[in-house]
Design a protein around this motif. Structure first.
Motif, PDB file in Angstrom:
ATOM      1  N   LEU A   1      26.946 -24.761  40.430  1.00 47.38           N
ATOM      2  CA  LEU A   1      26.079 -25.001  39.277  1.00 47.38           C
ATOM      3  C   LEU A   1      26.842 -25.041  37.966  1.00 47.38           C
ATOM      4  O   LEU A   1      26.553 -25.838  37.085  1.00 47.38           O
ATOM      5  CB  LEU A   1      25.019 -23.888  39.192  1.00 47.38           C
ATOM      6  N   VAL A   2      27.802 -24.152  37.826  1.00 51.96           N
ATOM      7  CA  VAL A   2      28.465 -23.961  36.534  1.00 51.96           C
ATOM      8  C   VAL A   2      29.949 -23.696  36.773  1.00 51.96           C
ATOM      9  O   VAL A   2      30.316 -23.085  37.780  1.00 51.96           O
ATOM     10  CB  VAL A   2      27.845 -22.744  35.795  1.00 51.96           C
ATOM     11  N   LEU A   3      30.782 -24.182  35.868  1.00 51.85           N
ATOM     12  CA  LEU A   3      32.226 -23.942  35.946  1.00 51.85           C
ATOM     13  C   LEU A   3      32.702 -23.425  34.591  1.00 51.85           C
ATOM     14  O   LEU A   3      32.445 -24.049  33.566  1.00 51.85           O
ATOM     15  CB  LEU A   3      32.926 -25.261  36.281  1.00 51.85           C
ATOM     16  N   HIS A   4      33.340 -22.248  34.600  1.00 48.06           N
ATOM     17  CA  HIS A   4      33.930 -21.719  33.377  1.00 48.06           C
ATOM     18  C   HIS A   4      35.452 -21.800  33.498  1.00 48.06           C
ATOM     19  O   HIS A   4      36.015 -21.320  34.485  1.00 48.06           O
ATOM     20  CB  HIS A   4      33.567 -20.249  33.173  1.00 48.06           C
ATOM     21  N   CYS A   5      36.103 -22.361  32.508  1.00 47.87           N
ATOM     22  CA  CYS A   5      37.558 -22.486  32.562  1.00 47.87           C
ATOM     23  C   CYS A   5      38.195 -21.907  31.302  1.00 47.87           C
ATOM     24  O   CYS A   5      37.616 -21.935  30.215  1.00 47.87           O
ATOM     25  CB  CYS A   5      37.981 -23.949  32.665  1.00 47.87           C
TER      26      CYS A   5
ATOM     27  N   TYR B   1      50.988 -18.038  29.974  1.00 50.24           N
ATOM     28  CA  TYR B   1      50.277 -19.221  30.439  1.00 50.24           C
ATOM     29  C   TYR B   1      49.125 -18.745  31.309  1.00 50.24           C
ATOM     30  O   TYR B   1      49.344 -18.159  32.362  1.00 50.24           O
ATOM     31  CB  TYR B   1      51.255 -20.073  31.247  1.00 50.24           C
ATOM     32  N   GLU B   2      47.900 -18.938  30.854  1.00 51.20           N
ATOM     33  CA  GLU B   2      46.742 -18.447  31.602  1.00 51.20           C
ATOM     34  C   GLU B   2      45.815 -19.609  31.928  1.00 51.20           C
ATOM     35  O   GLU B   2      45.284 -20.252  31.041  1.00 51.20           O
ATOM     36  CB  GLU B   2      45.964 -17.412  30.788  1.00 51.20           C
ATOM     37  N   VAL B   3      45.640 -19.843  33.193  1.00 47.77           N
ATOM     38  CA  VAL B   3      44.752 -20.906  33.629  1.00 47.77           C
ATOM     39  C   VAL B   3      43.752 -20.271  34.584  1.00 47.77           C
ATOM     40  O   VAL B   3      44.121 -19.810  35.658  1.00 47.77           O
ATOM     41  CB  VAL B   3      45.536 -22.020  34.330  1.00 47.77           C
ATOM     42  N   ARG B   4      42.519 -20.183  34.157  1.00 47.21           N
ATOM     43  CA  ARG B   4      41.527 -19.447  34.923  1.00 47.21           C
ATOM     44  C   ARG B   4      40.313 -20.328  35.182  1.00 47.21           C
ATOM     45  O   ARG B   4      39.912 -21.096  34.306  1.00 47.21           O
ATOM     46  CB  ARG B   4      41.102 -18.224  34.124  1.00 47.21           C
ATOM     47  N   THR B   5      39.722 -20.208  36.323  1.00 44.30           N
ATOM     48  CA  THR B   5      38.570 -21.014  36.683  1.00 44.30           C
ATOM     49  C   THR B   5      37.575 -20.139  37.425  1.00 44.30           C
ATOM     50  O   THR B   5      37.942 -19.443  38.357  1.00 44.30           O
ATOM     51  CB  THR B   5      39.008 -22.185  37.592  1.00 44.30           C
ATOM     52  N   GLU B   6      36.329 -20.171  36.997  1.00 46.67           N
ATOM     53  CA  GLU B   6      35.281 -19.462  37.719  1.00 46.67           C
ATOM     54  C   GLU B   6      34.209 -20.461  38.104  1.00 46.67           C
ATOM     55  O   GLU B   6      33.645 -21.148  37.258  1.00 46.67           O
ATOM     56  CB  GLU B   6      34.651 -18.359  36.868  1.00 46.67           C
ATOM     57  N   LEU B   7      33.937 -20.520  39.382  1.00 42.27           N
ATOM     58  CA  LEU B   7      32.925 -21.430  39.883  1.00 42.27           C
ATOM     59  C   LEU B   7      31.691 -20.621  40.257  1.00 42.27           C
ATOM     60  O   LEU B   7      31.776 -19.661  41.028  1.00 42.27           O
ATOM     61  CB  LEU B   7      33.482 -22.167  41.114  1.00 42.27           C
ATOM     62  N   VAL B   8      30.553 -20.999  39.700  1.00 38.11           N
ATOM     63  CA  VAL B   8      29.315 -20.273  39.946  1.00 38.11           C
ATOM     64  C   VAL B   8      28.408 -21.132  40.811  1.00 38.11           C
ATOM     65  O   VAL B   8      28.043 -22.242  40.418  1.00 38.11           O
ATOM     66  CB  VAL B   8      28.593 -19.950  38.619  1.00 38.11           C
ATOM     67  N   GLY B   9      28.084 -20.641  41.984  1.00 43.19           N
ATOM     68  CA  GLY B   9      27.182 -21.362  42.868  1.00 43.19           C
ATOM     69  C   GLY B   9      25.809 -20.722  42.886  1.00 43.19           C
ATOM     70  O   GLY B   9      25.563 -19.720  42.220  1.00 43.19           O
TER      71      GLY B   9
ATOM     72  N   LYS C   1      24.474 -18.953  45.120  1.00 42.48           N
ATOM     73  CA  LYS C   1      24.395 -17.644  45.768  1.00 42.48           C
ATOM     74  C   LYS C   1      25.677 -16.832  45.676  1.00 42.48           C
ATOM     75  O   LYS C   1      25.871 -15.877  46.444  1.00 42.48           O
ATOM     76  CB  LYS C   1      24.064 -17.841  47.258  1.00 42.48           C
ATOM     77  N   GLY C   2      26.561 -17.210  44.792  1.00 38.56           N
ATOM     78  CA  GLY C   2      27.791 -16.443  44.681  1.00 38.56           C
ATOM     79  C   GLY C   2      28.723 -17.136  43.719  1.00 38.56           C
ATOM     80  O   GLY C   2      28.481 -18.280  43.308  1.00 38.56           O
ATOM     81  N   SER C   3      29.785 -16.444  43.334  1.00 36.40           N
ATOM     82  CA  SER C   3      30.731 -17.036  42.401  1.00 36.40           C
ATOM     83  C   SER C   3      32.125 -16.620  42.805  1.00 36.40           C
ATOM     84  O   SER C   3      32.311 -15.671  43.569  1.00 36.40           O
ATOM     85  CB  SER C   3      30.426 -16.590  40.976  1.00 36.40           C
ATOM     86  N   ALA C   4      33.113 -17.340  42.318  1.00 38.26           N
ATOM     87  CA  ALA C   4      34.493 -17.012  42.658  1.00 38.26           C
ATOM     88  C   ALA C   4      35.401 -17.362  41.495  1.00 38.26           C
ATOM     89  O   ALA C   4      35.174 -18.321  40.771  1.00 38.26           O
ATOM     90  CB  ALA C   4      34.930 -17.752  43.912  1.00 38.26           C
ATOM     91  N   PHE C   5      36.416 -16.539  41.353  1.00 41.19           N
ATOM     92  CA  PHE C   5      37.403 -16.614  40.285  1.00 41.19           C
ATOM     93  C   PHE C   5      38.760 -16.985  40.849  1.00 41.19           C
ATOM     94  O   PHE C   5      39.162 -16.440  41.890  1.00 41.19           O
ATOM     95  CB  PHE C   5      37.623 -15.186  39.767  1.00 41.19           C
ATOM     96  N   ILE C   6      39.490 -17.816  40.182  1.00 41.46           N
ATOM     97  CA  ILE C   6      40.928 -17.900  40.445  1.00 41.46           C
ATOM     98  C   ILE C   6      41.661 -17.799  39.114  1.00 41.46           C
ATOM     99  O   ILE C   6      41.077 -17.980  38.052  1.00 41.46           O
ATOM    100  CB  ILE C   6      41.341 -19.187  41.185  1.00 41.46           C
ATOM    101  N   GLY C   7      42.938 -17.454  39.172  1.00 43.17           N
ATOM    102  CA  GLY C   7      43.750 -17.429  37.966  1.00 43.17           C
ATOM    103  C   GLY C   7      43.759 -16.086  37.255  1.00 43.17           C
ATOM    104  O   GLY C   7      44.209 -15.989  36.120  1.00 43.17           O
ATOM    105  N   LEU C   8      43.275 -15.039  37.918  1.00 43.50           N
ATOM    106  CA  LEU C   8      43.344 -13.698  37.326  1.00 43.50           C
ATOM    107  C   LEU C   8      44.656 -13.005  37.701  1.00 43.50           C
ATOM    108  O   LEU C   8      44.802 -11.817  37.490  1.00 43.50           O
ATOM    109  CB  LEU C   8      42.169 -12.839  37.819  1.00 43.50           C
ATOM    110  N   ASP C   9      45.592 -13.738  38.286  1.00 42.44           N
ATOM    111  CA  ASP C   9      46.880 -13.183  38.736  1.00 42.44           C
ATOM    112  C   ASP C   9      46.727 -12.255  39.937  1.00 42.44           C
ATOM    113  O   ASP C   9      47.639 -11.504  40.258  1.00 42.44           O
ATOM    114  CB  ASP C   9      47.626 -12.452  37.601  1.00 42.44           C
ATOM    115  N   VAL C  10      45.592 -12.288  40.598  1.00 45.39           N
ATOM    116  CA  VAL C  10      45.389 -11.434  41.773  1.00 45.39           C
ATOM    117  C   VAL C  10      44.794 -12.225  42.929  1.00 45.39           C
ATOM    118  O   VAL C  10      44.182 -11.645  43.826  1.00 45.39           O
ATOM    119  CB  VAL C  10      44.465 -10.238  41.450  1.00 45.39           C
ATOM    120  N   GLY C  11      44.981 -13.548  42.942  1.00 44.47           N
ATOM    121  CA  GLY C  11      44.402 -14.361  44.006  1.00 44.47           C
ATOM    122  C   GLY C  11      42.942 -14.666  43.752  1.00 44.47           C
ATOM    123  O   GLY C  11      42.411 -14.386  42.669  1.00 44.47           O
ATOM    124  N   LEU C  12      42.311 -15.268  44.735  1.00 40.96           N
ATOM    125  CA  LEU C  12      40.903 -15.632  44.609  1.00 40.96           C
ATOM    126  C   LEU C  12      40.019 -14.402  44.788  1.00 40.96           C
ATOM    127  O   LEU C  12      40.137 -13.677  45.773  1.00 40.96           O
ATOM    128  CB  LEU C  12      40.547 -16.703  45.645  1.00 40.96           C
TER     129      LEU C  12
END
Lengths: 343, 343, 343, 343
Positions: C149-153, C235-243, C245-256
């Motif tokens: 539904l939504v993407l935060h970058c 250099y910070e490149v972060r992406t959060e995908l919101v679905g 029924k759930g959401s997921a982050f990448i780019g926090l330096d700790v994996g998905l």
């Protein structure tokens, strides 16, 4: 100092929580009056608190000379009249949001209190008292990260009641981020835009969900807020503050995470035992006090480690000290608990 | 129910903390007597608590009919006699560790209390009240991870006072892990060994630091503990419980982290606003009660968001609702605060 | 299969990196020609790669029948002509972004390739090959989290070169999030808005930094991107995908990190040794191959654990097996390394 | 420089992996010979690699003048004879652990290589090439955390094959931590003890699992290792190094986490795009090279973003630049892809 005598008006979920809070965890105050438009509910709550009674009219409670202060957890549309009554009677009041349901009456309340020359009204924006928000503000105020520039917020609920509508997303959910913005930035919000993405197929018919709020403060700071109240997941409230020289996150369920100096990310280790276990001590003491209060009825005045636990620890440590000297494994010597009836 | 009248014996760092705790955060109890072998200290502490006085002899405080319960924060060597006095007078007592300083006298206390047929003594192993330890135990007790097999602990202090010696690492630090082991496993410890690695060059002369404790429970569970009290870093208390089918960590400064089903690692999202902000509400209410208590002297009965903050939130949300309908940015319309003297 | 003979056009920072990549880490290809408008630079790079020469005209390199494929790392304004040459000569080309510097010429390239009936052009949006983006797309495509539904970058750089201007934030930075959006959502972007907050006082004069990009896809999905290119941090490149029924982050330096089912947050534990150490094996082998290649000159054909390391491990494990049987500590028996000259 | 011609001896799971590694990801080497005691397996593997053949006797492969170097992935008991053959023929060899299966023959290999005066043998302790172990060693060697004092390790497998026995936990699993200890501390291990806790009820009959290894180095550093090979969870390899002034973790699935200066915990933000996306570039290039290699057969010389993706990005960025100037949302203008057959 004698305890404050408090009237809690409105004892729905929120108000009943506050009654329990004042009765069992807050020092220096007692709930002596409760009120609700559902009379039976008020009476049931009053019955559970020693020295508390239910009254039928909230204005009577406010006027009661035996009431020192008021907690308002009534529906928003009644706040206006009840707040004015509090001002008239000079009663301090902690008012759950909203102050009132429209801008004009809110402004009127502000003016009346200002004329009175006393600050009697506090509004229940509780996030200002949350450790993480306090830490976030302290971090920014300390200046290490320069001036704040941008605020990203996420406000997600697993579900909403059937009566929820699109404007309540703004008035009941976003209102917290509105206050957080003003709290963190110490300035007013100049403009706001609500973006309406394609909606969640799982949201109730007719609700615009998610919504994206874009706000701009007087000095041009940018705030965006994802509002998504039908995620099915959990309650997620996240805030990222971006400053000139660093940024910090709260609400990731792992405490405050900062990114900054030397290209590092991370948090603070709890520095000492009082910070680490301060709340455990509070809980320990409150539960012990409660256990002692009910001890005469049970013969058990404890709610935690017993004398036996103290003895067992002593036995193991004595063996440990012996091993420290010898370097060898040492068998722990303890009596059989069953040989001491009652231990 | 009337407040318990409590005597706090020993008002060093720990005892003074407990006095403040009882006076300001614990409901249902009041500190009415304090005692310390440093008379002036006791008097200074008493002066800060309304209705509290200092007494010269701890046994007098225990015997005082106006004292309902006792908190022992005195030096360990005095516990023996003071606990016996509490038992003699039937006074509930919360005793900081150690119960007593040797195994024999600890056992004697256990027996005396057992003979009395009342549980009057609680020992201050506060970790049992810490949210993370409680969650860890609940997780294991729920059975999802099978039976517990192994426990890894880390106990680090940044520094110790000059008087610290090697055996205090066992008796004052390790003692907590001893109790944690017994709490989590619900069984006794059968043997213990202290391993002595090459010492930290920065530790005070003569102290064995770090130490590694290896414990084995009656059923053969393994526990290891790193004790390192001169790290120079911070206070780190970490526990990892390994079960048949999963493991969990606490003390990483990020809450409880579990590893288990489906090869995943992670934690729980705070499920709702009461879990997320329950403590913020407590803080908000305690600070508001305190502010109202001192309000007559200051004219300000608040310690938090004001009526103006409520008005500002209303103004932004009204603009937000307008934008929700139009989809366009909406300028927030607010009066100039300076036009309302006193607001 | 014989190695591809590749011409790398443009050997600035990026192109030189690609030359090193092809020469030392990529199997099945060799760089045989390099070109740069700075002739000396091309010659210096060519000198470092066995069998590689510099040429003066990029179009000669493209036309050269001894060149099988082309890597374009030249300035954007030259791409148009060079891509057309690649199409004319039927040469596969990996073209660093942008395809060309304006929409019209980009469309022209698309049409020319389509007429040719062969896919010769690949554009260098490398994020599509990043493990985390691949995992994020796989997670969403798997459907567990419902429709996105939504993407935060977030796209942050510590600093930019002096020649950077505001539109380059869009064309050089945001362009990656444009492609990420199209990659993750498999649909086109319908509209875009750039919000201009108050600028970072530390940004070079005249640059709008940060910028907030708001995009909407054809189906109404919302994307927001914080672009901040003068953070001073990293250099910070972060992406959060919101679905749904759930959401997921990448780019926090700790994996998905995912949030979803049962109100949990967390990640995946690396399931086996091949996933955990696969890259270590690659590195081990590449470094060993390199060491063997240079071994005749040095007499040392290794770059890693020696035979002695194998012996030492055997000695410790033999003692471990003995201890496994006896349960007692076992002293490790090893010869003195100094007694074996050359070991 | 021409490619090394490599013989891979033993093409079970591990050896076959290494063949694939050398054939597709390692530059400067080719697998030209494979061998296995299962002849059909060797032939099947050879068939999948251009220019590779199977041979029946591993010693023939070692002796073959067309073989430049050897990879040993054969069963441990055959290593002794094969390594001696490599030394006899002067062939560099990368030998999977163990060097040999007993201490005496391992020492003999060390002596023979030393007599030869060339370093030909490298042992496959791959963790020394893992990014996290390399970072951990670099952090400690940099000295910021003082001298290392203690090492805590965890080595967990979800399951083991039926043939596994208790001593294999030491020889096949613990052996990696033995090498890690020697690698990180640069010194030998003086003694070892295996502690045997109550076993996991889910472990195969007769296996001691978990096991706890306690090691002590020559200088007195302490190492403990939890070995637990039937967790049912995943592959978990964790290492915590404790120094005088700080500690660091690897293997938590979140990169290296350090605790140290100023009481902070955390990690490093990937500093730049080359560190962040270096591996993505490698993957991109390898997949592009592979696609070009097979392009003549398919007409598609790409495996990644197409010219259309480049055009779409250009169109969105052009609209973004327009919005940057106007501040207004801008509709993206793109042709309909369907109007360009083949695009």
């Amino acid at each position: 100092m004698s305890d404050l005598r408090i009237a809690v008006l409105g004892v729905g979920i929120m108000g009943a929580d506050h009654v329990a809070r004042l009765a069992t965890r807050i020092s220096g105050a007692r709930v002596t009056v409760v009120n609700d438009f559902l009379t039976e509910k008020a009476e049931a709550v009053a019955a559970g608190v020693p020295g508390c009674r239910a009254v039928g009219d909230p204005l009577d409670a406010i006027a009661d000379p035996d009431i020192d202060a008021v907690v308002l957890a009534t529906p928003g549309p009644t706040h206006d009249k009840q707040l004015l009554a509090c001002l008239d009677h000079g009663k301090p009041v902690l008012c759950e949001k909203p102050l009132t349901t429209d801008v004009e009456s809110s402004l009127e309340i502000v003016k009346r209190e200002a004329e009175l020359g006393k600050r009697l009204i506090q509004v229940g924006f509780m996030r200002r008292f949350d450790d993480e928000y306090v830490q976030l503000k302290a971090l920014m105020d300390a200046g290490e990260f320069g001036r704040p520039l941008v605020l990203h917020c996420v406000h997600r609920n697993p579900a909403v009641p059937p009566s929820f509508d699109s404007s309540m997303v703004v008035k009941d959910s976003l209102v917290h981020e509105v206050d957080v913005t003003r709290f963190l930035f110490d300035e007013e919000i100049a403009s706001i835009q609500i973006i309406k993405p394609a909606t969640n197929p799982g949201a109730p018919q007719g609700i615009q969900d998610p919504q994206i709020a874009i706000m701009r403060t007087n000095s041009g700071k940018h705030v965006d807020v994802e509002l998504f109240v039908t995620t099915g997941v959990a309650y997620e409230v996240r805030t990222e503050l971006v400053g000139e020289k660093g940024s910090a996150f709260i609400g990731l369920d792992v405490g405050l995470i900062r990114k900054g100096g030397a290209g590092t990310w991370g948090g603070q280790i709890t520095p000492g035992f009082r910070e680490r276990f301060g709340r455990a001590y509070d809980t320990e003491f409150q539960r012990w006090v409660n256990a002692v209060q009910r001890g005469n009825a049970t013969g058990d005045y404890t709610d935690g480690p017993s004398a036996w636990d103290g003895y067992a620890a002593a036995a193991v440590c004595a063996a440990g000290v012996e091993s420290l000297q010898s370097g060898q494994p040492v068998t722990v010597d303890m009596v059989d608990r069953a040989t001491i009836p009652g231990a």
